[in-house]
Design a protein around this motif. Sequence first.
Motif, PDB file in Angstrom:
ATOM      1  N   PHE A  20       0.844  -1.197   0.000  1.00 43.40           N
ATOM      2  CA  PHE A  20       0.000   0.000   0.000  1.00 43.40           C
ATOM      3  C   PHE A  20       0.879   1.247   0.000  1.00 43.40           C
ATOM      4  CE2 PHE A  20      -2.654  -3.182   2.168  1.00 43.40           C
ATOM      5  CZ  PHE A  20      -3.837  -3.078   1.445  1.00 43.40           C
ATOM      6  N   TYR A  21       0.743   2.074  -0.991  1.00 42.25           N
ATOM      7  CA  TYR A  21       1.401   3.376  -0.966  1.00 42.25           C
ATOM      8  C   TYR A  21       0.780   4.288  -2.011  1.00 42.25           C
ATOM      9  CZ  TYR A  21       4.313   2.023  -5.035  1.00 42.25           C
ATOM     10  OH  TYR A  21       4.758   1.624  -6.276  1.00 42.25           O
ATOM     11  N   ILE A  22       1.037   5.585  -1.834  1.00 37.67           N
ATOM     12  CA  ILE A  22       0.533   6.605  -2.758  1.00 37.67           C
ATOM     13  C   ILE A  22       1.725   7.358  -3.327  1.00 37.67           C
ATOM     14  CG2 ILE A  22      -0.809   8.744  -2.978  1.00 37.67           C
ATOM     15  CD1 ILE A  22      -2.612   7.685  -0.721  1.00 37.67           C
ATOM     16  N   LYS A  23       1.789   7.443  -4.633  1.00 35.14           N
ATOM     17  CA  LYS A  23       2.843   8.169  -5.316  1.00 35.14           C
ATOM     18  C   LYS A  23       2.269   9.470  -5.862  1.00 35.14           C
ATOM     19  CE  LYS A  23       6.636   9.151  -7.656  1.00 35.14           C
ATOM     20  NZ  LYS A  23       7.881   9.563  -6.972  1.00 35.14           N
ATOM     21  N   ILE A  24       2.893  10.590  -5.486  1.00 36.07           N
ATOM     22  CA  ILE A  24       2.468  11.882  -6.003  1.00 36.07           C
ATOM     23  C   ILE A  24       3.228  12.157  -7.298  1.00 36.07           C
ATOM     24  CG2 ILE A  24       2.336  14.366  -5.543  1.00 36.07           C
ATOM     25  CD1 ILE A  24       2.443  13.622  -2.532  1.00 36.07           C
ATOM     26  N   THR A  25       2.499  12.394  -8.371  1.00 32.73           N
ATOM     27  CA  THR A  25       3.166  12.703  -9.640  1.00 32.73           C
ATOM     28  C   THR A  25       3.487  14.191  -9.693  1.00 32.73           C
ATOM     29  OG1 THR A  25       1.044  12.984 -10.783  1.00 32.73           O
ATOM     30  CG2 THR A  25       2.033  10.794 -10.829  1.00 32.73           C
ATOM     31  N   ASP A  26       4.508  14.535 -10.437  1.00 31.54           N
ATOM     32  CA  ASP A  26       5.041  15.895 -10.446  1.00 31.54           C
ATOM     33  C   ASP A  26       4.015  16.933 -10.886  1.00 31.54           C
ATOM     34  OD1 ASP A  26       6.956  17.951 -10.270  1.00 31.54           O
ATOM     35  OD2 ASP A  26       7.433  17.756 -12.394  1.00 31.54           O
ATOM     36  N   GLN A  27       3.297  16.655 -11.940  1.00 30.85           N
ATOM     37  CA  GLN A  27       2.351  17.622 -12.491  1.00 30.85           C
ATOM     38  C   GLN A  27       0.912  17.102 -12.522  1.00 30.85           C
ATOM     39  OE1 GLN A  27       3.274  20.754 -13.637  1.00 30.85           O
ATOM     40  NE2 GLN A  27       5.377  20.348 -12.992  1.00 30.85           N
ATOM     41  N   GLY A  28       0.698  15.907 -11.952  1.00 25.63           N
ATOM     42  CA  GLY A  28      -0.611  15.292 -12.107  1.00 25.63           C
ATOM     43  C   GLY A  28      -1.177  14.693 -10.846  1.00 25.63           C
ATOM     44  N   PRO A  29      -1.821  13.536 -10.964  1.00 23.69           N
ATOM     45  CA  PRO A  29      -2.640  12.980  -9.879  1.00 23.69           C
ATOM     46  C   PRO A  29      -1.843  12.240  -8.809  1.00 23.69           C
ATOM     47  CG  PRO A  29      -2.686  11.511 -11.749  1.00 23.69           C
ATOM     48  CD  PRO A  29      -1.905  12.725 -12.201  1.00 23.69           C
ATOM     49  N   TYR A  30      -2.592  11.767  -7.816  1.00 24.78           N
ATOM     50  CA  TYR A  30      -2.070  10.805  -6.849  1.00 24.78           C
ATOM     51  C   TYR A  30      -2.244   9.420  -7.458  1.00 24.78           C
ATOM     52  CZ  TYR A  30      -3.039  14.633  -3.508  1.00 24.78           C
ATOM     53  OH  TYR A  30      -3.109  15.837  -2.851  1.00 24.78           O
ATOM     54  N   LEU A  31      -1.216   8.611  -7.430  1.00 24.18           N
ATOM     55  CA  LEU A  31      -1.310   7.235  -7.902  1.00 24.18           C
ATOM     56  C   LEU A  31      -1.363   6.321  -6.686  1.00 24.18           C
ATOM     57  CD1 LEU A  31       1.292   7.251 -10.828  1.00 24.18           C
ATOM     58  CD2 LEU A  31      -1.184   7.712 -10.922  1.00 24.18           C
ATOM     59  N   VAL A  32      -2.454   5.570  -6.557  1.00 24.92           N
ATOM     60  CA  VAL A  32      -2.684   4.743  -5.379  1.00 24.92           C
ATOM     61  C   VAL A  32      -2.399   3.284  -5.715  1.00 24.92           C
ATOM     62  CG1 VAL A  32      -4.374   4.050  -3.647  1.00 24.92           C
ATOM     63  CG2 VAL A  32      -4.459   6.365  -4.621  1.00 24.92           C
ATOM     64  N   TYR A  33      -1.525   2.665  -4.924  1.00 23.70           N
ATOM     65  CA  TYR A  33      -1.141   1.269  -5.123  1.00 23.70           C
ATOM     66  C   TYR A  33      -1.646   0.402  -3.961  1.00 23.70           C
ATOM     67  CZ  TYR A  33       2.024   2.992  -8.740  1.00 23.70           C
ATOM     68  OH  TYR A  33       2.547   3.596  -9.869  1.00 23.70           O
ATOM     69  N   GLU A  63     -10.877  -0.547 -11.499  1.00 17.96           N
ATOM     70  CA  GLU A  63     -10.159  -1.759 -11.878  1.00 17.96           C
ATOM     71  C   GLU A  63      -8.701  -1.441 -12.180  1.00 17.96           C
ATOM     72  OE1 GLU A  63     -12.151  -3.599 -15.099  1.00 17.96           O
ATOM     73  OE2 GLU A  63     -14.015  -3.945 -13.996  1.00 17.96           O
ATOM     74  N   GLY A  64      -7.856  -2.351 -11.795  1.00 11.14           N
ATOM     75  CA  GLY A  64      -6.443  -2.209 -12.112  1.00 11.14           C
ATOM     76  C   GLY A  64      -5.700  -1.348 -11.105  1.00 11.14           C
ATOM     77  N   GLU A  65      -4.405  -1.238 -11.341  1.00  8.79           N
ATOM     78  CA  GLU A  65      -3.515  -0.513 -10.443  1.00  8.79           C
ATOM     79  C   GLU A  65      -2.420   0.137 -11.281  1.00  8.79           C
ATOM     80  OE1 GLU A  65      -1.890  -1.937  -6.375  1.00  8.79           O
ATOM     81  OE2 GLU A  65      -0.560  -2.846  -7.845  1.00  8.79           O
ATOM     82  N   PRO A  66      -2.015   1.366 -10.978  1.00  8.10           N
ATOM     83  CA  PRO A  66      -2.501   2.186  -9.871  1.00  8.10           C
ATOM     84  C   PRO A  66      -3.826   2.858 -10.174  1.00  8.10           C
ATOM     85  CG  PRO A  66      -0.895   3.425 -11.128  1.00  8.10           C
ATOM     86  CD  PRO A  66      -0.920   2.038 -11.737  1.00  8.10           C
ATOM     87  N   ILE A 201      -0.779   4.296   5.437  1.00  7.42           N
ATOM     88  CA  ILE A 201      -0.347   4.165   4.039  1.00  7.42           C
ATOM     89  C   ILE A 201       0.768   5.168   3.753  1.00  7.42           C
ATOM     90  CG2 ILE A 201      -1.070   4.429   1.628  1.00  7.42           C
ATOM     91  CD1 ILE A 201      -3.840   3.483   2.429  1.00  7.42           C
ATOM     92  N   ARG A 202       1.844   4.693   3.201  1.00  2.11           N
ATOM     93  CA  ARG A 202       2.993   5.554   2.881  1.00  2.11           C
ATOM     94  C   ARG A 202       2.661   6.487   1.722  1.00  2.11           C
ATOM     95  NH1 ARG A 202       7.387   5.311  -0.631  1.00  2.11           N
ATOM     96  NH2 ARG A 202       6.705   3.292  -1.453  1.00  2.11           N
ATOM     97  N   ILE A 203       3.121   7.735   1.826  1.00  2.00           N
ATOM     98  CA  ILE A 203       2.912   8.722   0.775  1.00  2.00           C
ATOM     99  C   ILE A 203       4.270   9.167   0.248  1.00  2.00           C
ATOM    100  CG2 ILE A 203       1.974  11.003   0.224  1.00  2.00           C
ATOM    101  CD1 ILE A 203      -0.046  10.469   2.555  1.00  2.00           C
ATOM    102  N   GLU A 204       4.492   8.915  -1.018  1.00  2.65           N
ATOM    103  CA  GLU A 204       5.787   9.211  -1.640  1.00  2.65           C
ATOM    104  C   GLU A 204       5.703  10.483  -2.467  1.00  2.65           C
ATOM    105  OE1 GLU A 204       8.394   7.242  -5.176  1.00  2.65           O
ATOM    106  OE2 GLU A 204       7.814   5.880  -3.528  1.00  2.65           O
TER     107      GLU A 204
END
Length: 253
Positions: A20-33, A63-66, A201-204
Amino acid sequence: MAKSKKIPVEVGSKAAPETFYIKITDQGPYLVYGNPPIDQEIIMPNEEGSSWVYRKGTHFKSEGEPISLCRCGESKHKPFCDGSHQHAHWNPKETNDKTPLLENAEEFEGPTMILADNQDYCAFARFCDAYGRIWNLVQEAQSEKEKELVRHEAGHCPAGRLVLWDKEKEEVFEPPFLPSIGIIEDPGIHVSGPIWVKGGIRIESADGTSYEIRNRVTLCRCGQSSNKPFCDGTHAQMKFQDHLPLEDAEKEW
């Protein structure tokens, strides 16, 4: 992926499994894994009309990931990203300096408990005022009924800006959350609130480093917070709305 064992974990919190983690994209959305459940969390009132509990609303299936969650506030498919950030007028820059929340918190000590409060993380959910202001209540609480009220108000703060220490047990009180995500709706003031990240949940960050892991975190989804990626209550000032149905929740306010 960064190793969670090297990332600070706030006292009283527990890191979720690394899947479980969330990746913050530079110019866009949060990507949730990790596919945590995502549900509306609707703030509901007590008999006096103050924020008191959450009620689950719509369950969001993806559906799917992220899973891509909107953070610019402009998506027409909220809470999911639809690419609107590419044309939105917003500043995606992360402005939080990654200092642990408790390092800059003010303390309020009572006979049985200590309350730490970092106002920079206020999500304006207003549970702290339900039956008296929590900063006053904690300095007076001695009976179990009084202590339970303080625990209720602190534990319902979605951002975790309020951290409660039990002096007798010598431990931090934290509500038990499984890794999950809430999309907060606040019909009491007719606004849509932040993304509520629960269960450690880790936030990157977009730069590859991670924020302190906490049991309760609120992420900005109006695009206007001055403490990005975290919510600072700006959604209330700008009357942010995601226009998702709330069933009959508004009738109860």
